[in-house]
Scaffold this motif. Structure first.
Motif, short mmCIF file in Angstrom:
data_model
loop_
_atom_site.label_atom_id
_atom_site.label_comp_id
_atom_site.label_asym_id
_atom_site.label_seq_id
_atom_site.Cartn_x
_atom_site.Cartn_y
_atom_site.Cartn_z
N MET A 125 8.22 58.05 -7.44
CA MET A 125 7.25 59.06 -7.89
C MET A 125 5.89 58.40 -8.09
SD MET A 125 8.87 61.88 -7.98
CE MET A 125 7.80 62.93 -8.96
N PRO A 126 4.80 59.15 -7.84
CA PRO A 126 3.47 58.58 -8.00
C PRO A 126 3.17 58.21 -9.44
CG PRO A 126 3.40 60.62 -6.74
CD PRO A 126 4.77 60.51 -7.32
N ASN A 127 2.28 57.23 -9.61
CA ASN A 127 1.78 56.85 -10.92
C ASN A 127 0.68 57.83 -11.29
OD1 ASN A 127 0.65 55.71 -13.16
ND2 ASN A 127 0.22 53.72 -12.23
N ASN A 128 0.87 58.55 -12.40
CA ASN A 128 -0.08 59.61 -12.76
C ASN A 128 -1.22 59.13 -13.65
OD1 ASN A 128 2.51 61.11 -12.04
ND2 ASN A 128 1.03 62.76 -12.15
N SER A 129 -1.32 57.81 -13.90
CA SER A 129 -2.42 57.30 -14.69
C SER A 129 -3.66 57.16 -13.82
CB SER A 129 -2.06 55.95 -15.30
OG SER A 129 -1.86 54.99 -14.28
N PHE A 130 -4.82 57.10 -14.46
CA PHE A 130 -6.05 56.93 -13.70
C PHE A 130 -7.06 56.15 -14.54
CE2 PHE A 130 -6.30 61.03 -15.85
CZ PHE A 130 -7.51 60.94 -16.54
N ILE A 131 -8.03 55.57 -13.86
CA ILE A 131 -9.12 54.86 -14.52
C ILE A 131 -10.41 55.64 -14.25
CG2 ILE A 131 -10.46 52.72 -14.59
CD1 ILE A 131 -7.96 51.26 -13.61
N PHE A 132 -11.11 56.03 -15.31
CA PHE A 132 -12.38 56.73 -15.16
C PHE A 132 -13.50 55.71 -15.15
CE2 PHE A 132 -16.09 59.00 -16.98
CZ PHE A 132 -16.23 59.94 -15.97
N ILE A 133 -14.37 55.80 -14.16
CA ILE A 133 -15.40 54.79 -13.94
C ILE A 133 -16.78 55.43 -14.01
CG2 ILE A 133 -16.35 53.12 -12.30
CD1 ILE A 133 -13.51 52.80 -11.20
N ASP A 134 -17.59 54.98 -14.98
CA ASP A 134 -18.97 55.44 -15.08
C ASP A 134 -19.94 54.30 -15.37
OD1 ASP A 134 -18.29 54.94 -17.68
OD2 ASP A 134 -18.86 56.92 -18.47
N LYS A 135 -19.49 53.06 -15.14
CA LYS A 135 -20.33 51.88 -15.31
C LYS A 135 -20.27 51.03 -14.05
CE LYS A 135 -19.84 51.58 -20.35
NZ LYS A 135 -19.09 52.86 -20.46
N GLN A 136 -21.39 50.41 -13.70
CA GLN A 136 -21.50 49.66 -12.45
C GLN A 136 -20.52 48.50 -12.39
OE1 GLN A 136 -23.59 51.00 -10.23
NE2 GLN A 136 -22.88 49.60 -8.62
N SER A 137 -20.34 47.80 -13.51
CA SER A 137 -19.42 46.66 -13.52
C SER A 137 -17.99 47.12 -13.26
CB SER A 137 -19.50 45.93 -14.86
OG SER A 137 -19.17 46.80 -15.93
N GLU A 138 -17.61 48.28 -13.78
CA GLU A 138 -16.27 48.83 -13.56
C GLU A 138 -16.10 49.23 -12.09
OE1 GLU A 138 -16.35 52.08 -16.25
OE2 GLU A 138 -15.83 50.88 -18.02
N LEU A 139 -17.16 49.76 -11.51
CA LEU A 139 -17.10 50.18 -10.11
C LEU A 139 -16.88 48.97 -9.20
CD1 LEU A 139 -17.48 52.49 -8.03
CD2 LEU A 139 -19.90 51.86 -7.95
N GLU A 140 -17.60 47.91 -9.46
CA GLU A 140 -17.46 46.71 -8.62
C GLU A 140 -16.05 46.12 -8.74
OE1 GLU A 140 -20.64 44.27 -9.93
OE2 GLU A 140 -22.19 45.52 -9.01
N LYS A 141 -15.48 46.13 -9.93
CA LYS A 141 -14.11 45.63 -10.13
C LYS A 141 -13.11 46.53 -9.40
CE LYS A 141 -10.78 44.47 -13.77
NZ LYS A 141 -10.53 44.44 -15.25
N ALA A 142 -13.31 47.85 -9.48
CA ALA A 142 -12.41 48.78 -8.81
C ALA A 142 -12.50 48.61 -7.30
CB ALA A 142 -12.75 50.21 -9.20
N ALA A 143 -13.71 48.40 -6.78
CA ALA A 143 -13.89 48.23 -5.35
C ALA A 143 -13.14 47.01 -4.83
CB ALA A 143 -15.37 48.13 -5.01
N GLU A 144 -13.08 45.97 -5.62
CA GLU A 144 -12.31 44.77 -5.22
C GLU A 144 -10.83 45.11 -5.08
OE1 GLU A 144 -13.00 41.61 -7.95
OE2 GLU A 144 -15.15 41.46 -7.52
N ALA A 145 -10.30 45.91 -6.01
CA ALA A 145 -8.89 46.32 -5.94
C ALA A 145 -8.66 47.24 -4.75
CB ALA A 145 -8.48 47.01 -7.24
N MET A 146 -9.59 48.15 -4.50
CA MET A 146 -9.45 49.07 -3.37
C MET A 146 -9.46 48.32 -2.04
SD MET A 146 -12.05 52.14 -4.44
CE MET A 146 -12.13 52.71 -6.15
N ALA A 147 -10.22 47.25 -1.97
CA ALA A 147 -10.35 46.50 -0.72
C ALA A 147 -9.02 45.88 -0.29
CB ALA A 147 -11.41 45.41 -0.87
N ALA A 148 -8.09 45.74 -1.23
CA ALA A 148 -6.78 45.17 -0.91
C ALA A 148 -5.79 46.23 -0.41
CB ALA A 148 -6.20 44.48 -2.15
N CYS A 149 -6.21 47.49 -0.36
CA CYS A 149 -5.33 48.59 0.06
C CYS A 149 -5.43 48.81 1.56
CB CYS A 149 -5.70 49.88 -0.67
SG CYS A 149 -5.60 49.80 -2.48
N LYS A 150 -4.30 49.11 2.17
CA LYS A 150 -4.29 49.48 3.58
C LYS A 150 -4.56 50.98 3.76
CE LYS A 150 -3.32 45.50 5.43
NZ LYS A 150 -4.32 44.82 6.31
N VAL A 151 -4.22 51.75 2.73
CA VAL A 151 -4.42 53.21 2.76
C VAL A 151 -5.08 53.63 1.45
CG1 VAL A 151 -3.32 55.47 2.91
CG2 VAL A 151 -2.37 53.54 4.19
#
Length: 400
Positions: free
Chosen positions: A1-27
């Motif tokens: 089942m999907p993970n229903n948690s989420f991270i809300f991002i409204d700060k630039q430092s958080e966005l850059e950290k999230a982008a690093e994690a997204m870059a490791a995704c194939k989809v």
């Protein structure tokens, strides 16, 4: 089942950290929230992304610079998954300049697998995963801040549950050998030009314009192009610039004056004072255009002997093929195309019509047999044992 948690991002430092994690995704599953009621361009309000079990909700109102994420949208090594992708892609292209390629549209994939031609996301999620998504925030104000927990959960669900839907559809496409069909169907979605409204062609979408012809259709072309430029430059809906009805009414006139416009519904003195000269110039340009530049309507095929009967037979064949292939019949061939094909089939002479059902995967699945049926090379009959229609080749012996 999907993970229903989420991270809300409204700060630039958080966005850059999230982008690093997204870059490791194939989809990455992607969705946007926006408003368009009072503007020409969509007002971008929220960006949701899901990948590798994590959901990020990004606030573009608080974060006007989303370059770390936009760079990922242009990464050819990451598949971007959408449902009904057109408006999401339009926003991403406008905001970033990047086309989010490669992409996978679950609405298109679902149509190829028999779920219906334009199945809604909630309906598709329920049919694939048995999960019933809440609808309480369907008409929420996504520009309002702060966003409520219900709004954020609703937004997160749009990408969290998109992942299992994508995985299911991808597996079925591969199992049925239809992956190439999806790529063919997504060609237009993946073309950057799709998202740039051609001012010279927008008149075809004006309600009531099909009643015009010749120089009046030429006038409508110029008037619609004028309206489109005005709506774009002011970022307002076309109807706010000028509604379809008065646009067509002006185009159909042989003469035009200020007094003529004053007598038309939907046009007031303020509009005439501000735009009357521009409207008149656009109308005059279209009316005075040389005949060889007038827009050409697709030629109407005359109703010929037996066309209605041929249409019924063609439609039966399409529905039979759709049932065999577990695919929506409307995506194989629409009634307009079948009607044109039935008319051509009176004598089956000359080049075959340029119809979608006679190209690509559609031709392989049904188009070839439609032509064969019209040429008398196959027939439809009822199997007396099963009671269902069947297709049978006509041999020389059977023909005699």
């Amino acid at each position: 089942m999907p993970n229903n948690s989420f991270i809300f991002i409204d700060k630039q430092s958080e966005l850059e950290k999230a982008a690093e994690a997204m870059a490791a995704c194939k989809v990455l599953c992607v969705d946007t929230e926006f408003h368009r009621e009072s503007t020409y361009y969509p007002e971008f309000a929220l960006l949701q992304i899901y990948g590798n079990g994590q959901c990020w909700i990004i606030d573009p109102i608080k974060l006007p610079d989303l370059k770390p994420v936009w760079d990922l949208m242009g990464n050819p090594d990451i598949l971007k998954v959408f449902h009904a992708a057109h408006q999401d892609v339009e926003i991403i292209l406008k905001e970033s300049g990047n086309m989010p390629l490669p992409l996978f549209d679950t609405q298109v994939a679902a149509a190829l697998l028999g779920y219906g031609q334009q199945v809604g996301f909630g309906n598709l999620v329920q049919r694939v995963t048995k999960k019933l998504l809440p609808k309480g925030e369907s008409f929420t104000d996504w520009k309002a801040r702060p966003l409520t927990p219900k709004q954020l959960t609703y937004a997160a669900d749009d990408v969290i549950w998109l992942m299992p839907v994508f995985q299911h559809l991808q597996e079925r496409l591969e199992a049925t050998g239809r992956t190439s069909w999806l790529q063919e169907e997504q060609t237009r979605l993946s073309d950057k030009n799709t998202y740039d409204n051609d001012e010279s062609e927008i008149f075809w979408r004006v309600k009531g314009g099909s009643k015009l012809k010749g120089k009046h259709l030429s006038a409508l072309r110029e008037l619609a192009a004028w309206r489109e430029r005005g709506a774009k430059s002011r970022n307002i809906p076309r109807r706010r610039m000028m509604a379809d009805e008065p646009l067509v009414e002006i185009a159909r006139r042989d003469t035009l004056s200020r007094e003529t416009m004053q007598r038309m519904r939907g046009i007031n003195d303020g509009f005439i004072k501000r735009f009357g000269a521009e409207v008149t110039a656009a109308w005059q340009k279209g009316i005075e255009a040389s005949e060889d530049t007038w827009p050409k309507m697709a030629p109407r095929r005359h109703n010929t002997r037996g066309t209605d009967l041929r249409l019924e037979m063609l439609d039966t064949l399409v529905r039979l093929k759709a049932e065999e292939g577990e695919i929506a019949s409307a995506i194989l061939a629409n009634k307009s195309d079948l009607s044109e094909l039935a008319s051509w089939g009176y004598r089956c002479k000359g080049d075959t019509p340029e119809l979608a059902c006679l190209h690509g995967w559609r031709y392989e699945l049904v188009g070839h047999d439609l032509i064969r049926l019209l040429r008398g090379e196959i027939c439809l009959h009822i199997n007396p044992q099963t009671g269902f229609p069947e297709i049978t080749p006509i041999t020389q012996n059977s023909a005699t």
